[in-house]
Structures are given as structure tokens and as C-alpha cells.
Design a protein around this motif. Sequence first.
Motif, PDB file in Angstrom:
ATOM      1  N   GLU A 132     -45.166 -40.213 -81.633  1.00  0.00           N
ATOM      2  CA  GLU A 132     -43.860 -40.865 -81.473  1.00  0.00           C
ATOM      3  C   GLU A 132     -43.140 -40.386 -80.211  1.00  0.00           C
ATOM      4  O   GLU A 132     -42.465 -41.158 -79.538  1.00  0.00           O
ATOM      5  N   TYR A 161     -40.075 -35.699 -70.776  1.00  0.00           N
ATOM      6  CA  TYR A 161     -41.044 -35.646 -71.882  1.00  0.00           C
ATOM      7  C   TYR A 161     -40.628 -34.618 -72.940  1.00  0.00           C
ATOM      8  O   TYR A 161     -40.598 -34.906 -74.127  1.00  0.00           O
ATOM      9  N   ASP A 201     -39.537 -44.639 -69.849  1.00  0.00           N
ATOM     10  CA  ASP A 201     -39.900 -44.714 -68.428  1.00  0.00           C
ATOM     11  C   ASP A 201     -40.296 -46.136 -68.017  1.00  0.00           C
ATOM     12  O   ASP A 201     -40.020 -46.560 -66.904  1.00  0.00           O
ATOM     13  N   GLY A 202     -40.912 -46.861 -68.932  1.00  0.00           N
ATOM     14  CA  GLY A 202     -41.249 -48.257 -68.647  1.00  0.00           C
ATOM     15  C   GLY A 202     -39.983 -49.085 -68.465  1.00  0.00           C
ATOM     16  O   GLY A 202     -39.874 -49.884 -67.529  1.00  0.00           O
ATOM     17  N   LEU A 203     -39.005 -48.879 -69.347  1.00  0.00           N
ATOM     18  CA  LEU A 203     -37.728 -49.595 -69.221  1.00  0.00           C
ATOM     19  C   LEU A 203     -37.026 -49.227 -67.909  1.00  0.00           C
ATOM     20  O   LEU A 203     -36.467 -50.090 -67.231  1.00  0.00           O
ATOM     21  N   GLU A 221     -44.605 -39.318 -77.450  1.00  0.00           N
ATOM     22  CA  GLU A 221     -45.319 -39.943 -76.322  1.00  0.00           C
ATOM     23  C   GLU A 221     -44.931 -41.418 -76.203  1.00  0.00           C
ATOM     24  O   GLU A 221     -44.732 -41.939 -75.097  1.00  0.00           O
ATOM     25  N   ARG A 222     -44.811 -42.079 -77.332  1.00  0.00           N
ATOM     26  CA  ARG A 222     -44.464 -43.500 -77.332  1.00  0.00           C
ATOM     27  C   ARG A 222     -43.048 -43.702 -76.804  1.00  0.00           C
ATOM     28  O   ARG A 222     -42.798 -44.578 -75.974  1.00  0.00           O
ATOM     29  N   LEU A 253     -38.392 -48.216 -65.172  1.00  0.00           N
ATOM     30  CA  LEU A 253     -39.149 -48.868 -64.097  1.00  0.00           C
ATOM     31  C   LEU A 253     -38.762 -50.350 -63.985  1.00  0.00           C
ATOM     32  O   LEU A 253     -38.474 -50.858 -62.898  1.00  0.00           O
ATOM     33  N   HIS A 254     -38.697 -51.021 -65.124  1.00  0.00           N
ATOM     34  CA  HIS A 254     -38.379 -52.457 -65.105  1.00  0.00           C
ATOM     35  C   HIS A 254     -36.914 -52.709 -64.748  1.00  0.00           C
ATOM     36  O   HIS A 254     -36.603 -53.715 -64.115  1.00  0.00           O
ATOM     37  N   VAL A 302     -33.460 -53.231 -76.790  1.00  0.00           N
ATOM     38  CA  VAL A 302     -34.825 -52.703 -76.932  1.00  0.00           C
ATOM     39  C   VAL A 302     -34.786 -51.290 -77.520  1.00  0.00           C
ATOM     40  O   VAL A 302     -35.532 -50.972 -78.447  1.00  0.00           O
ATOM     41  N   HIS A 333     -47.627 -42.915 -66.837  1.00  0.00           N
ATOM     42  CA  HIS A 333     -47.918 -41.542 -67.256  1.00  0.00           C
ATOM     43  C   HIS A 333     -49.415 -41.218 -67.171  1.00  0.00           C
ATOM     44  O   HIS A 333     -49.788 -40.088 -66.893  1.00  0.00           O
ATOM     45  N   TYR A 359     -41.383 -41.715 -74.842  1.00  0.00           N
ATOM     46  CA  TYR A 359     -41.386 -41.361 -73.410  1.00  0.00           C
ATOM     47  C   TYR A 359     -41.898 -42.536 -72.564  1.00  0.00           C
ATOM     48  O   TYR A 359     -41.312 -42.896 -71.539  1.00  0.00           O
ATOM     49  N   ALA A 360     -42.980 -43.164 -73.023  1.00  0.00           N
ATOM     50  CA  ALA A 360     -43.536 -44.315 -72.292  1.00  0.00           C
ATOM     51  C   ALA A 360     -42.535 -45.470 -72.285  1.00  0.00           C
ATOM     52  O   ALA A 360     -42.294 -46.095 -71.251  1.00  0.00           O
ATOM     53  N   LEU A 361     -41.925 -45.722 -73.439  1.00  0.00           N
ATOM     54  CA  LEU A 361     -40.959 -46.820 -73.541  1.00  0.00           C
ATOM     55  C   LEU A 361     -39.792 -46.612 -72.578  1.00  0.00           C
ATOM     56  O   LEU A 361     -39.389 -47.538 -71.853  1.00  0.00           O
ATOM     57  N   ALA A 389     -42.537 -52.610 -71.628  1.00  0.00           N
ATOM     58  CA  ALA A 389     -42.058 -51.287 -71.190  1.00  0.00           C
ATOM     59  C   ALA A 389     -43.037 -50.200 -71.633  1.00  0.00           C
ATOM     60  O   ALA A 389     -43.396 -49.303 -70.852  1.00  0.00           O
ATOM     61  N   GLN A 398     -33.716 -51.328 -81.189  1.00  0.00           N
ATOM     62  CA  GLN A 398     -34.815 -51.840 -82.005  1.00  0.00           C
ATOM     63  C   GLN A 398     -35.875 -50.740 -82.201  1.00  0.00           C
ATOM     64  O   GLN A 398     -36.412 -50.562 -83.294  1.00  0.00           O
TER      65      GLN A 398
END
Lengths: 205, 205
Positions: free
Chosen positions: B154, B129, B163-165, B156-157, B167-168, B184, A168, B159-161, A160, B187
Motif C-alpha cells: 500500500e 517514500y 508521484d504519477g499525479l 508503494e502504491r 507528474l501529470h 483521485v 520509480h 507513492y506511485a499514485l 497516475a 477515492q
Amino acid sequence: MPKQIDHEKRRKEIAEATWRVILERGMEGASARNIAKEAGLSLGALRHYFSTQDELLVFAMKLVQEKVMARIKDITMRNVPPKEKVLHILLEIVPTNEETVREMEVWFAFTVYARHKKDMFDANHDGIYSGMRNLIAYLDEFDLLRQDADKDIEAERLYALIDGLALHAMLDPVRVNKDRIKRVIMQHVESICVKETNETEERNP
Amino acid sequence: MPKQIDHEKRRKEIAEATWRVILERGMEGASARNIAKEAGLSLGALRHYFSTQDELLVFAMKLVQEKVMARIKDITMRNVPPKEKVLHILLEIVPTNEETVREMEVWFAFTVYARHKKDMFDANHDGIYSGMRNLIAYLDEFDLLRQDADKDIEAERLYALIDGLALHAMLDPVRVNKDRIKRVIMQHVESICVKETNETEERNP
């Protein structure tokens, strides 16, 4: 078989023309007519190489995937410490330069497009998820992964994070630039790994 | 002003028809003609409510955004401990049911589409964001964030996590289901927070 080689070479050139059309006009502009024009071919000649437009699109996308996989394979062959290798591979997957950002953009446009084409191309299984599982297993094999880590959840979390960063980097490349991506990935890898001991030297600040 | 209310109500109905068309046919099928048909209107009547197709699309997307924001605001009002509130908000952003997965899919198709429409709609700045920055600051305010954390990275991390989740969850809802997303996110939040002390009770397994 020089004829066969030329045929494949031409198919690749058409695929590259397809990427350029998608980047400029989006998937909705990626008609056979526009792609033929960009490749400098007649529609009839284009059909000689790809009998349907979906066949062409799937070929073009598999070529993006192959390029990424080739870069990753190249890194796995290098002789560097395990944690450093993991960092390098992750940095190779997240686009950090103009070429890879463009690849990502094409990939992305295609993923969304293919959602409405059943069984066209399984963009879900692009190999990145299984790659993430392998990286977590690899860190664990070298006793670098924190002992309390749930490997299954860590693979999902890493996947993810990587895809979110890639998204991004594409949407906001000014803020999510190479340096920032590197810092996020390093922070993440450090947080899932045990603290460095004196047996591995500290390479990163 | 009943007339004005009816006008806005009808605009929302058209926006909802737009979502349905995008979900079924993708952005390339979201023509004024198809949207009018789905909304049960003539093309002329549709133009009465939206003078251009881009105006309609932007309205439809802002409505998606408003729905998400309303759900988040609702959680922020609840009286729960800070860390639990952060978890709930994150779980509200990542789509975990059919309705929110569909919202995400529409949002996503639109984001990719709008990349080729300069200044149409700034999907980069969807508020998520800055929301992530606020959540990190909020955890820090309550001394829950690990002291060695770089707050900027943190955010940025996270935010990526997220949006990645998201997306998946959209691409592979069977694997990336509600339970897995929750694991996830929990954790991740645990990993950026200090270990629980006796002043806050442990609520989650």
C-alpha cells in the motif's frame, strides 16, 4: 523500392544511436555531432537523413512509442480472460526489464526536454491515458469493475499509478523491481474489480 | 552575525534565480553565466557564493525540498482527525497551484539531469517514500486502514499514485487540476480505509 527501405532502416539506426547518446550523456549531450559520431556518420550524412536536430529527436521518440504500442497490441490479440489481459497490458507498460527501463529513461529525458520546445512533440498525449480509459471501460464491459466505481476517476487514478510506478522503476530499479511492480498492479486491479465469482477461475495467488 | 545572515540570504536568492533559469531554459540552459545574469551578479561574485555549479544546483534543489517539508510539517501540527490529516498532507505533496507546479517542474528537470551525475544528489530518496510509509502506518495505528491491506504494498502504491499525479499535474495542468487531483486522492484513501463508522463523522461528500 529497396532504396526507400534502406533510407528508413538507416533512420532507425540513427534513432537508436540517439537513444544511446541520451542514456549516456543526457539530453544536454544529445548534440548532432555526438549523435553522428555514435551512428558512425559524418555530420553531413546525418543531415541527409534529418534536416534538423528536432526532427531527429521527434523521430527517435516516436520510435520508442511505436515499440511500446506494438508490444501492447501483441497482448490484446492473445486469447486470455479479460482481467488477466488487463494485468498483462499494465505490466507491459511499466518497465520491468533492462530494455524497457532504458526506453523509459529516454522517454523521460525527452519529455522534460520538450517542455521547453513549444509544439515540438506532444508528450502529454502519448496514448497511455486514453489506453487507461479503454482498460477501465473494458473491465466494465465484462462486469468486472466494481459497480460503485467512478470510471472517469478510476482511469485517472490508474494512469497516475502506472506512470508513478514507471518513474520509480527507473529511479530505483532495485526496490521497484518486476516482482514488486506486479504485486502493486495486481493489488490495484483487485481493488477496483468485483470479487471473483465461480464463473471465472482464480488464477493468481 | 549579520554578515553570515546576508551570505545565506544571498545564497537563497541565487537558488531562486537558478529555479527561474531552469523553468525558462531547461537544465541545458542552467549555466553559471545565465544564472549569474539572472541573479544580477558577475561570474566572480557567483563563485564567491558557490565554488562549483554542481554545489549551486544541489543547494537550489535542497531548498525546494525544504519548502515542501516545511509545508507538510505545518499540516502535521494541525488538530484535525487522522484521515483528514492524511488527505491534507497528500494534497500538499501533489502540486495544485502555480507555485507548487513550478517547484515540481524544477525538481523534475533536476532529477533527470542528476541521473547522469553519479553521487551528486540522491533524488531517489527525497523523503516522500518514507513519508508514504509513515502515512500508511499512521492510518493503521488509528485502525482506519483496511485489515486485509498489505502495508508494504500500500505504501508503494500510494507513492506511485502521488508521484504519477504530480507528474501529470505538471504535464497537463488543465485536465489534472486541483479538483481532479483531490477527487483521485480522496477515492484512493477511501478505498484503502475501512468504511466510516459512527465514531468518526463524515466530513467529505
